[in-house]
Design a protein around this motif. Structure first.
Motif, PDB file in Angstrom:
ATOM      1  N   LEU A  66      -3.980  -8.437  -1.959  1.00  0.00           N
ATOM      2  CA  LEU A  66      -3.436  -8.549  -0.610  1.00  0.00           C
ATOM      3  C   LEU A  66      -4.395  -9.372   0.237  1.00  0.00           C
ATOM      4  CD1 LEU A  66      -2.334  -4.831  -0.118  1.00  0.00           C
ATOM      5  CD2 LEU A  66      -1.003  -6.720  -1.084  1.00  0.00           C
ATOM      6  N   CYS A  67      -3.896 -10.428   0.843  1.00  0.00           N
ATOM      7  CA  CYS A  67      -4.747 -11.348   1.608  1.00  0.00           C
ATOM      8  C   CYS A  67      -4.196 -11.531   3.012  1.00  0.00           C
ATOM      9  CB  CYS A  67      -4.821 -12.703   0.898  1.00  0.00           C
ATOM     10  SG  CYS A  67      -5.904 -13.909   1.704  1.00  0.00           S
ATOM     11  N   ALA A  68      -5.094 -11.573   3.994  1.00  0.00           N
ATOM     12  CA  ALA A  68      -4.723 -11.873   5.378  1.00  0.00           C
ATOM     13  C   ALA A  68      -5.605 -13.010   5.868  1.00  0.00           C
ATOM     14  CB  ALA A  68      -4.896 -10.640   6.265  1.00  0.00           C
ATOM     15  N   GLU A  82     -11.383 -23.666   9.969  1.00  0.00           N
ATOM     16  CA  GLU A  82     -12.234 -22.511   9.665  1.00  0.00           C
ATOM     17  C   GLU A  82     -11.437 -21.246   9.962  1.00  0.00           C
ATOM     18  OE1 GLU A  82     -16.677 -20.767  10.827  1.00  0.00           O
ATOM     19  OE2 GLU A  82     -16.121 -22.847  11.249  1.00  0.00           O
ATOM     20  N   ARG A  83     -11.054 -20.513   8.916  1.00  0.00           N
ATOM     21  CA  ARG A  83     -10.191 -19.360   9.061  1.00  0.00           C
ATOM     22  C   ARG A  83     -10.855 -18.103   8.491  1.00  0.00           C
ATOM     23  NH1 ARG A  83      -6.954 -21.987  12.493  1.00  0.00           N
ATOM     24  NH2 ARG A  83      -5.648 -23.587  11.521  1.00  0.00           N
ATOM     25  N   PRO A  84     -11.034 -17.064   9.301  1.00  0.00           N
ATOM     26  CA  PRO A  84     -11.476 -15.774   8.757  1.00  0.00           C
ATOM     27  C   PRO A  84     -10.399 -15.213   7.826  1.00  0.00           C
ATOM     28  CG  PRO A  84     -11.766 -15.853  11.145  1.00  0.00           C
ATOM     29  CD  PRO A  84     -10.910 -17.027  10.778  1.00  0.00           C
ATOM     30  N   TYR A  85     -10.825 -14.448   6.821  1.00  0.00           N
ATOM     31  CA  TYR A  85      -9.861 -13.857   5.892  1.00  0.00           C
ATOM     32  C   TYR A  85     -10.329 -12.470   5.469  1.00  0.00           C
ATOM     33  CZ  TYR A  85     -13.103 -14.458   2.037  1.00  0.00           C
ATOM     34  OH  TYR A  85     -14.201 -14.356   1.232  1.00  0.00           O
ATOM     35  N   THR A  86      -9.397 -11.672   4.982  1.00  0.00           N
ATOM     36  CA  THR A  86      -9.706 -10.422   4.282  1.00  0.00           C
ATOM     37  C   THR A  86      -8.917 -10.429   2.983  1.00  0.00           C
ATOM     38  OG1 THR A  86      -7.933  -9.197   5.393  1.00  0.00           O
ATOM     39  CG2 THR A  86     -10.138  -9.122   6.399  1.00  0.00           C
ATOM     40  N   LEU A  87      -9.500  -9.850   1.940  1.00  0.00           N
ATOM     41  CA  LEU A  87      -8.867  -9.826   0.628  1.00  0.00           C
ATOM     42  C   LEU A  87      -9.107  -8.469  -0.008  1.00  0.00           C
ATOM     43  CD1 LEU A  87      -7.525 -11.278  -1.829  1.00  0.00           C
ATOM     44  CD2 LEU A  87      -9.829 -12.011  -2.489  1.00  0.00           C
ATOM     45  N   THR A  88      -8.041  -7.820  -0.429  1.00  0.00           N
ATOM     46  CA  THR A  88      -8.137  -6.540  -1.131  1.00  0.00           C
ATOM     47  C   THR A  88      -7.627  -6.731  -2.551  1.00  0.00           C
ATOM     48  OG1 THR A  88      -7.768  -5.295   0.912  1.00  0.00           O
ATOM     49  CG2 THR A  88      -7.430  -4.133  -1.170  1.00  0.00           C
ATOM     50  N   LEU A  89      -8.482  -6.458  -3.535  1.00  0.00           N
ATOM     51  CA  LEU A  89      -8.133  -6.607  -4.951  1.00  0.00           C
ATOM     52  C   LEU A  89      -8.053  -5.242  -5.607  1.00  0.00           C
ATOM     53  CD1 LEU A  89     -10.447  -9.573  -6.010  1.00  0.00           C
ATOM     54  CD2 LEU A  89      -7.990  -9.664  -5.646  1.00  0.00           C
ATOM     55  N   ASP A  90      -6.964  -5.010  -6.314  1.00  0.00           N
ATOM     56  CA  ASP A  90      -6.812  -3.771  -7.072  1.00  0.00           C
ATOM     57  C   ASP A  90      -6.133  -4.138  -8.391  1.00  0.00           C
ATOM     58  OD1 ASP A  90      -6.642  -1.239  -7.991  1.00  0.00           O
ATOM     59  OD2 ASP A  90      -5.560  -0.420  -6.279  1.00  0.00           O
ATOM     60  N   TRP A  91      -6.932  -4.766  -9.293  1.00  0.00           N
ATOM     61  CA  TRP A  91      -6.382  -5.272 -10.548  1.00  0.00           C
ATOM     62  C   TRP A  91      -6.368  -4.230 -11.647  1.00  0.00           C
ATOM     63  CZ3 TRP A  91      -3.563  -9.220  -9.991  1.00  0.00           C
ATOM     64  CH2 TRP A  91      -3.922 -10.302  -9.180  1.00  0.00           C
ATOM     65  N   ALA A  92      -7.026  -3.087 -11.441  1.00  0.00           N
ATOM     66  CA  ALA A  92      -7.200  -2.129 -12.529  1.00  0.00           C
ATOM     67  C   ALA A  92      -6.030  -1.165 -12.684  1.00  0.00           C
ATOM     68  CB  ALA A  92      -8.492  -1.334 -12.325  1.00  0.00           C
ATOM     69  N   PRO A 114      -2.871 -11.404  11.876  1.00  0.00           N
ATOM     70  CA  PRO A 114      -3.145 -12.529  10.981  1.00  0.00           C
ATOM     71  C   PRO A 114      -2.207 -13.707  11.199  1.00  0.00           C
ATOM     72  CG  PRO A 114      -2.015 -10.772   9.808  1.00  0.00           C
ATOM     73  CD  PRO A 114      -2.334 -10.235  11.177  1.00  0.00           C
ATOM     74  N   LEU A 115      -2.720 -14.881  10.883  1.00  0.00           N
ATOM     75  CA  LEU A 115      -1.915 -16.097  10.901  1.00  0.00           C
ATOM     76  C   LEU A 115      -0.909 -16.075   9.747  1.00  0.00           C
ATOM     77  CD1 LEU A 115      -1.587 -19.010  12.092  1.00  0.00           C
ATOM     78  CD2 LEU A 115      -3.302 -19.738  10.413  1.00  0.00           C
ATOM     79  N   LEU A 116      -1.317 -15.441   8.647  1.00  0.00           N
ATOM     80  CA  LEU A 116      -0.483 -15.376   7.462  1.00  0.00           C
ATOM     81  C   LEU A 116      -0.931 -14.196   6.598  1.00  0.00           C
ATOM     82  CD1 LEU A 116       1.723 -16.921   5.727  1.00  0.00           C
ATOM     83  CD2 LEU A 116      -0.205 -18.014   4.564  1.00  0.00           C
ATOM     84  N   ARG A 117       0.016 -13.503   6.003  1.00  0.00           N
ATOM     85  CA  ARG A 117      -0.280 -12.450   5.037  1.00  0.00           C
ATOM     86  C   ARG A 117       0.354 -12.810   3.710  1.00  0.00           C
ATOM     87  NH1 ARG A 117       1.832  -9.007   8.833  1.00  0.00           N
ATOM     88  NH2 ARG A 117       3.340  -8.207   7.306  1.00  0.00           N
ATOM     89  N   ALA A 118      -0.331 -12.457   2.625  1.00  0.00           N
ATOM     90  CA  ALA A 118       0.199 -12.717   1.292  1.00  0.00           C
ATOM     91  C   ALA A 118       0.087 -11.459   0.456  1.00  0.00           C
ATOM     92  CB  ALA A 118      -0.559 -13.855   0.623  1.00  0.00           C
ATOM     93  N   GLU A 119       1.106 -11.232  -0.371  1.00  0.00           N
ATOM     94  CA  GLU A 119       1.125 -10.082  -1.267  1.00  0.00           C
ATOM     95  C   GLU A 119       1.379 -10.585  -2.684  1.00  0.00           C
ATOM     96  OE1 GLU A 119       4.141  -7.480   0.134  1.00  0.00           O
ATOM     97  OE2 GLU A 119       3.280  -7.296   2.161  1.00  0.00           O
ATOM     98  N   LEU A 120       0.367 -10.439  -3.545  1.00  0.00           N
ATOM     99  CA  LEU A 120       0.506 -10.820  -4.943  1.00  0.00           C
ATOM    100  C   LEU A 120       0.587  -9.560  -5.784  1.00  0.00           C
ATOM    101  CD1 LEU A 120      -2.074 -13.007  -3.815  1.00  0.00           C
ATOM    102  CD2 LEU A 120      -1.003 -14.110  -5.762  1.00  0.00           C
ATOM    103  N   ARG A 121       1.609  -9.480  -6.620  1.00  0.00           N
ATOM    104  CA  ARG A 121       1.781  -8.311  -7.473  1.00  0.00           C
ATOM    105  C   ARG A 121       2.187  -8.755  -8.871  1.00  0.00           C
ATOM    106  NH1 ARG A 121       1.837  -3.939  -4.091  1.00  0.00           N
ATOM    107  NH2 ARG A 121       2.312  -4.395  -1.904  1.00  0.00           N
ATOM    108  N   ARG A 122       1.831  -7.927  -9.847  1.00  0.00           N
ATOM    109  CA  ARG A 122       2.246  -8.198 -11.220  1.00  0.00           C
ATOM    110  C   ARG A 122       2.985  -6.975 -11.735  1.00  0.00           C
ATOM    111  NH1 ARG A 122       1.453 -11.595 -15.282  1.00  0.00           N
ATOM    112  NH2 ARG A 122       0.165 -12.927 -13.970  1.00  0.00           N
ATOM    113  N   ALA A 123       4.300  -7.067 -11.706  1.00  0.00           N
ATOM    114  CA  ALA A 123       5.154  -5.960 -12.143  1.00  0.00           C
ATOM    115  C   ALA A 123       5.846  -6.355 -13.442  1.00  0.00           C
ATOM    116  CB  ALA A 123       6.188  -5.629 -11.076  1.00  0.00           C
ATOM    117  N   GLY A 124       5.697  -5.536 -14.461  1.00  0.00           N
ATOM    118  CA  GLY A 124       6.343  -5.835 -15.729  1.00  0.00           C
ATOM    119  C   GLY A 124       5.827  -7.091 -16.389  1.00  0.00           C
ATOM    120  N   GLY A 125       4.586  -7.482 -16.088  1.00  0.00           N
ATOM    121  CA  GLY A 125       3.988  -8.650 -16.729  1.00  0.00           C
ATOM    122  C   GLY A 125       4.232  -9.955 -16.015  1.00  0.00           C
ATOM    123  N   SER A 126       5.070  -9.958 -14.979  1.00  0.00           N
ATOM    124  CA  SER A 126       5.380 -11.199 -14.259  1.00  0.00           C
ATOM    125  C   SER A 126       4.787 -11.162 -12.859  1.00  0.00           C
ATOM    126  CB  SER A 126       6.895 -11.392 -14.158  1.00  0.00           C
ATOM    127  OG  SER A 126       7.474 -11.491 -15.440  1.00  0.00           O
TER     128      SER A 126
END
Length: 262
Positions: free
Chosen positions: A82-84, A65-75, A94-106
């Motif tokens: 961004l997830c913690a 059971e892990r608490p999380y936070t998620l920030t979405l800025d898709w627009a 945080p136990l782990l941080r993740a950064e998802l980005r879409r630059a130039g379509g990838s």
């Protein structure tokens, strides 16, 4: 309870309601145009979500059971998520941080460990923590895949695939990854013919078998909007389920405070 994907869930919370769309929004659209329309469902503002990520045996015994936070800025120009993930409630680091980005379509995914170690170029189909939720679920990478086709009635019948979801007539698309993804041959998308909204997705393997399912388990309605309380991910063949409960959702124009359980 109706089943929705995370994408349809966020769209229901933050974007225009299906009633605001054209009566037959999919008429005359190509598969590529339908994907563009699905991407337009993302909230047009930054949103922050907090809750708990739980893995449990199918019979209900909690494993993690892990608490999380998620920030979405898709627009914005470079969509980000961004997830913690935290070890326990009340932890500051945080136990782990993740950064998802879409630059130039990838899409790119970087994971940051508690000691600051940073791993770039992580496979988006990697599970989030100990769960069966994947980072691809957060990136919605398949909405940008260029190889998309529509399944016609003959193929749907031959593969025993229903074109109706949540009692709605749908267009069923199948998109394939531009580069090989281990264990994933394609993703099927159910697009509501009337509203153009994406109602469901499922991952399939090389034999066309469904390997993962994701759906909302509990919804509530606040301030005229549908608000998620819990959605589940199930990887077929495993005796467990991943539950993502939502406690709060915040944006510039909307805020809801909830509980992890009814």
């Amino acid at each position: 309870m109706k089943r929705l994907t995370l994408l349809a869930l966020l769209a229901a919370v933050m974007a225009a309601t299906p009633a605001a769309r054209a009566e037959n929004a999919t008429d005359g659209l190509t598969p590529a145009q339908l994907l563009i329309q699905a991407r337009s469902m993302f909230p047009r503002e930054r949103i922050e979500v907090a809750g708990t990520l739980v893995t449990a045996k199918a019979r209900g015994l909690t494993e993690t059971e892990r608490p999380y936070t998620l920030t979405l800025d898709w627009a914005r120009g470079e969509p980000t998520a961004l997830c913690a993930l935290y070890r326990a409630e009340g932890d500051k680091e945080p136990l782990l941080r993740a950064e998802l980005r879409r630059a130039g379509g990838s899409p790119t995914l970087a994971l940051v460990e508690p000691d600051g170690t940073r791993t770039e170029g992580v496979n988006l189909n990697t599970p989030v923590g100990e769960s069966d939720l994947t980072w691809m679920d957060l990136a919605f990478d398949y909405l940008w895949w260029p190889n998309a086709r529509r399944l016609d009635e003959t193929e749907l019948e031959a593969k025993h695939i229903s074109a109706r979801q949540n009692s709605r007539a749908c267009v069923v698309l199948e998109v394939t990854p531009p580069t090989p993804v281990p264990g994933l041959a394609a993703v099927r998308l159910w697009v509501d013919k009337g509203s153009g909204n994406l109602l469901q997705t499922e991952q399939v393997d090389a034999e066309g078998r469904t390997t993962r399912q994701m759906y909302v388990q509990r919804l509530g309605r606040e301030q005229g909007r549908w608000v998620p309380r819990e959605f589940r991910v199930r990887r077929l063949g495993l005796d467990r389920v991943t539950k993502l409960t939502v406690r709060t959702i915040r944006s510039e124009s909307f805020a809801t405070e909830g509980k992890d359980h009814d």
